[in-house]
Enzyme design. Structure first.
Site, PDB file in Angstrom:
ATOM      1  N   SER A 686      -5.188  15.413  -3.333  1.00 11.81           N
ATOM      2  CA  SER A 686      -6.322  16.939  -2.229  1.00 11.81           C
ATOM      3  C   SER A 686      -8.171  16.752  -3.001  1.00 11.81           C
ATOM      4  CB  SER A 686      -5.828  17.574  -2.293  1.00 11.81           C
ATOM      5  OG  SER A 686      -5.592  18.292  -1.536  1.00 11.81           O
ATOM      6  N   ASP A 759       0.928  14.222   6.947  1.00 12.69           N
ATOM      7  CA  ASP A 759       0.296  14.873   6.100  1.00 12.69           C
ATOM      8  C   ASP A 759      -0.184  16.206   7.035  1.00 12.69           C
ATOM      9  OD1 ASP A 759      -1.667  16.593   4.499  1.00 12.69           O
ATOM     10  OD2 ASP A 759      -2.351  15.386   3.178  1.00 12.69           O
ATOM     11  N   HIS A 793       1.866  16.685   2.324  1.00 13.60           N
ATOM     12  CA  HIS A 793       0.823  16.668   1.876  1.00 13.60           C
ATOM     13  C   HIS A 793       1.316  16.223   0.156  1.00 13.60           C
ATOM     14  CE1 HIS A 793      -3.524  17.256   0.262  1.00 13.60           C
ATOM     15  NE2 HIS A 793      -3.233  18.130  -0.514  1.00 13.60           N
TER      16      HIS A 793
END
Length: 834
Positions: A686, A759, A793
């Site tokens: 991330s 995601d 994610h």
């Protein structure tokens, strides 16, 4: 046919055959490349490790519910049908939130006798999603997710048996689908409406264009970059279908009473008196720009027949907020029941229009209103910053919290909620980023109605505080007793070296017995009871015996190291070395650094130590420590502070600070002789992936990078990202400088990009990785893009995790482990930003 012609014919045939074979082989390679791969056995063993059961304490704190959960679901589980509507992910078969991890076993545990209590009657092939103790702990409710429905089950604690109490399927798109009534003999549930019919079917033939309007509002509004939003009226119709809920009251004998008519309930909660129900229902018009939590809603109080007895508020559609992380919506916010009264509501309302840029003496007004709601709401307190919640004890004692993100300022006040005038007494004032001076959180308990209350000692004056105990020696969790009258504070417990002992719960109202978890670098976390009335040597009683999940890596070594950035900021990292490694004997190793930048408002806060050297050496498939099994050194979570002091914006100096952090970490591990400067990779997930791409774009410090689920072009998140409050149009130079996509031509070292195809994290669209890969490829750089099907994610399927480690190991072997000293960088020790 002539010999020449025949030879030509045979030659053409052979060529065609060879070409066909080559094409087949090429296709086979392509198919093989598209299949999931498993990493080498040492890495796969990390994937397959068993996880310890979870523990949920009962209201009286003498029993626990234990749940065993498989480590990872299969890709078949993760690939189940899923709808993406208005910020929600819905399983259309079960009318529930999409989830892929379920408990596969449930049992009870007696704290006093340390004995397991096995249950009969559990569903075959248990798939436990949620559970909750009844207020009197005579029962434990849980949901079992079957193939096409969510079922409500109840454990009779005395009988040690479980049974399904209703044939009506639950609806759990919002929340878990059930909550206990205060009488412990019935539950408030959300059901799928009977006779609802089938969901609308999407048409492939459009009836017209999909349009949106922007109408001048007179002020800027920040709209978060969200995914899974409604796109057209067909989406809206499907959303209508899957969010329609029938509220009901179910007794333990299965008797079911409907509460009014079906509605699109976002939230439902029962008052402590068991007679009033607070509901929040979504209304049209919907929006294509925000999630359902910003849609118009009605906030109402109903009786158990479903009749609306009081309308609290009707909130309009909120398409964006004023700029700033302290911005909130206007009107009623954070509404809930007062836990210590039969039926009293409490909520906050912004006094600045929700705009942190407005100068006002008070930001939030906290109001309260008691049944039958005929009197006007009464002011409870005015707050200079944002309301964060309240802990209720009794009429003369409650603790209310406020917070301001911009300054990280936290304040806690003691109030007397029943007093005509409520003078507030300041109990604590501190910075959320100053971990060393965090006083800890007040402890709570579950009361007889099932609501959470402030835990107050028998003297009526003392409360208990539980904190992480951050210090220059690392985290050392503690419990304090604070007398609210005299302000005397006494320390009841503090974790002592060389172990890490964390406080889970107080087992009585005087803080004499506490439930803790205890671990060391070589011993996994287990549950203990600590009796503080006994001599220290005999205080501990071990409850569980969880074994080491990766015994093959028990000899991994760990050290919490400290070092300095060039400008004097102190930094911390955790250094892991493979089993049986000796620096003098074995020499420097190839290394993976794994980090995540964090913004601070002061260098002193950024310099504080984080973590503990005495925590268990957990080797997870998700963390970089998995590569210890392949002989790599790992530097986990090296500090990457980005400091903005004196009102300066931290991100305006993001790159030089980031590079200085990385240089300091590299210099330290090289100085220690454990890492080879020419064989270090950087990685992160991330915002850590964003960091990785930036370091490769602006330095030659690293031989390779591993970037998972990142964002690389900040113009695609134009209304802020991470802690950045400014929008793109007010901080264009910062957005430009911080976007590694803009410097893809400078990425000269190999980067592995991994991303979940689905995601849904704000800002990290899969296209971010796709576009960066295309740029690097088109510019002649070295990169690989791996898109994981059906993953969000964070990756969930066993096959996805195994393949992620396969790709990571291959990348490290090719570009780091076997890398030769650089010939293309004159002085790799110091790399200036470009």
């Amino acid at each position: 046919m002539s010999f020449k012609s025949r030879s030509a014919h045979i030659s053409m045939a052979l060529t065609a055959t060879a070409l066909g074979t080559a094409l087949l082989n090429s296709a086979a390679v392509a198919v093989d490349a598209a299949r999931y791969k498993t990493p080498p056995a040492p890495l796969q063993a990390v994937v397959e490790q068993l996880s310890a059961p979870s523990l949920t304490l009962s209201p009286r704190r003498d029993l626990a519910a234990m749940v065993k959960t498989p480590t990872l679901p299969s890709i078949r589980e993760v690939a189940q049908p899923e709808l993406k509507l208005a910020g929600l992910r819905i399983n259309p078969r079960t009318y529930s939130q999409s989830r892929f991890s379920f408990g596969e076993d449930l049992w009870l545990f007696d704290i006093a006798t340390r004995k397991e209590i096995r249950l009969t009657g559990l569903p075959q092939n248990l798939r436990l999603a949620d559970m909750a103790w009844s207020p009197d702990q005579s029962a434990l409710a849980f949901t079992h997710v079957a193939d096409a429905s969510v079922e409500l089950w109840v454990v009779d604690v005395a009988a040690k048996s479980a049974r399904k109490i209703s044939s009506s399927p639950l609806h759990s798109v919002y929340g878990r689908g059930f909550s206990w009534m205060p009488d412990s003999r019935s539950l408030l549930v959300r059901l799928r409406p009977a006779g609802q019919g089938v969901a609308p079917v999407a048409t492939t033939v459009p009836v017209g264009p999909n349009s949106q309007d922007a109408i001048p509002s007179g002020s800027a509004r920040q709209v978060v970059t969200l995914q899974d939003l409604l796109k057209n009226e067909n989406d809206a119709a499907v959303f209508d279908h899957y969010t329609l809920i029938q509220a009901a009251h179910i007794e333990l004998n299965g008797k079911t009473t409907m509460i009014g008519k079906p509605d699109r309930f976002l939230a439902i909660s029962v008052a402590p008196d068991g007679k009033h129900v607070l509901t929040q229902a979504i209304e049209r018009p919907y929006s294509y720009a925000v999630s359902s939590r910003s849609f118009p809603r009605r906030i109402e109080v109903r009786n158990l027949s479903g009749a609306v007895t009081h309308t609290v508020a009707k909130l309009a559609l909120e398409e964006g907020l004023p700029p700033g992380n302290d911005a909130v919506r206007t009107g009623v916010r954070d509404i809930s029941w007062r836990a210590d009264q039969p039926a009293t509501l409490v909520w906050a309302e912004a006094q600045d229009g929700g705009d942190p840029a407005k100068a006002v003496p008070f930001r939030d007004l906290v109001l309260t209103q008691a049944a039958p709601f005929t009197d006007q709401p009464r002011e409870l307190i005015k707050l200079a910053t944002r309301y964060q919640g309240v802990l209720w004890a009794r009429g003369d004692l409650a603790i209310i919290s406020e917070y301001w993100w911009k300054t990280r300022a936290v304040k806690r006040w003691r109030i007397a909620p029943d007093a005509a005038a409520t003078p507030a007494e300041l109990l604590a004032s501190f910075s959320s980023e100053d971990r060393y001076n965090d006083p800890g959180m007040p402890k709570t308990r579950v009361d007889e109605s099932g609501h959470t209350r402030l835990l107050v000692a028998a003297d009526g004056e003392s409360i208990f505080l539980d904190g992480v105990g951050a210090s220059p020696e690392g985290d050392r969790p503690f419990v304090d007793r604070l007398n609210l009258v005299s302000k005397d504070k006494g320390r009841l417990f503090r974790s002592e070296t060389p172990v890490f002992e964390n406080v889970m719960e107080l087992l009585d109202n005087e803080g004499k017995r506490i439930l803790t978890t205890r671990e060391s670098p070589t011993e996994p976390s287990n549950f203990y009871v600590r009796d503080l009335t006994q001599p220290k040597a005999s205080q501990l009683t071990q409850l569980t015996q969880f074994s080491h999940p990766t015994p093959q890596l028990i000899n991994v070594t760990k050290e919490q190291i400290r070092y300095q950035r060039a400008d004097g900021v102190d930094l911390t990292a955790t250094l892991f070395l493979p089993p049986n490694y000796d620096a003098k004997r074995d020499g420097p190793l190839p290394m993976l650094m794994w980090a995540y930048p964090q913004e601070f408002t002061s260098a002193s806060a950024a310099s504080q130590v984080t973590g503990s050297p005495f925590r268990f050496n957990s080797i997870s498939y998700w963390r970089p420590q998995a590569l210890l099994s392949m002989g790599y050194a790992v530097l986990d979570n090296p500090s990457m502070p980005i400091v903005g002091e004196g009102g300066k914006e931290a991100n305006d100096s993001y790159l030089p600070q980031l590079i200085a952090n990385a240089e300091a970490a590299i210099n330290e591990v090289v100085r220690r002789g454990v890492a080879d400067r020419d064989r270090i990779a950087i990685g992160g997930h991330s915002y850590g992936a964003f960091m990785t791409a930036n370091l490769l774009a602006h330095t030659r410090l690293f031989r390779a990078g591993i970037a998972r689920s990142g964002a690389y072009n900040r113009t695609l998140t134009p209304f802020g990202f991470q802690s950045e409050e400014r929008n793109f149009w007010t901080a264009q130079s910062t957005y430009h400088a911080m976007s590694p996509f803009n410097y893809a031509d400078k990425i000269k070292d190999a980067i592995l990009l991994i991303h979940g195809e689905q995601d849904n994290n704000p800002g990290t669209y899969p296209v971010q990785s796709e576009r960066l890969f295309q740029a690097i490829k088109g510019l002649g750089g070295t990169a690989r893009l791996v898109m994981l099907p059906n993953e969000s994610h964070a990756y969930r399927a066993r096959e996805s995790i195994s393949h992620m480690l396969y790709e990571t190991n291959l990348w490290m072997e090719q570009y780091v482990k076997n890398a030769k000293p650089r010939a293309d960088v004159a002085n790799p020790k110091v790399a200036a930003p470009r």
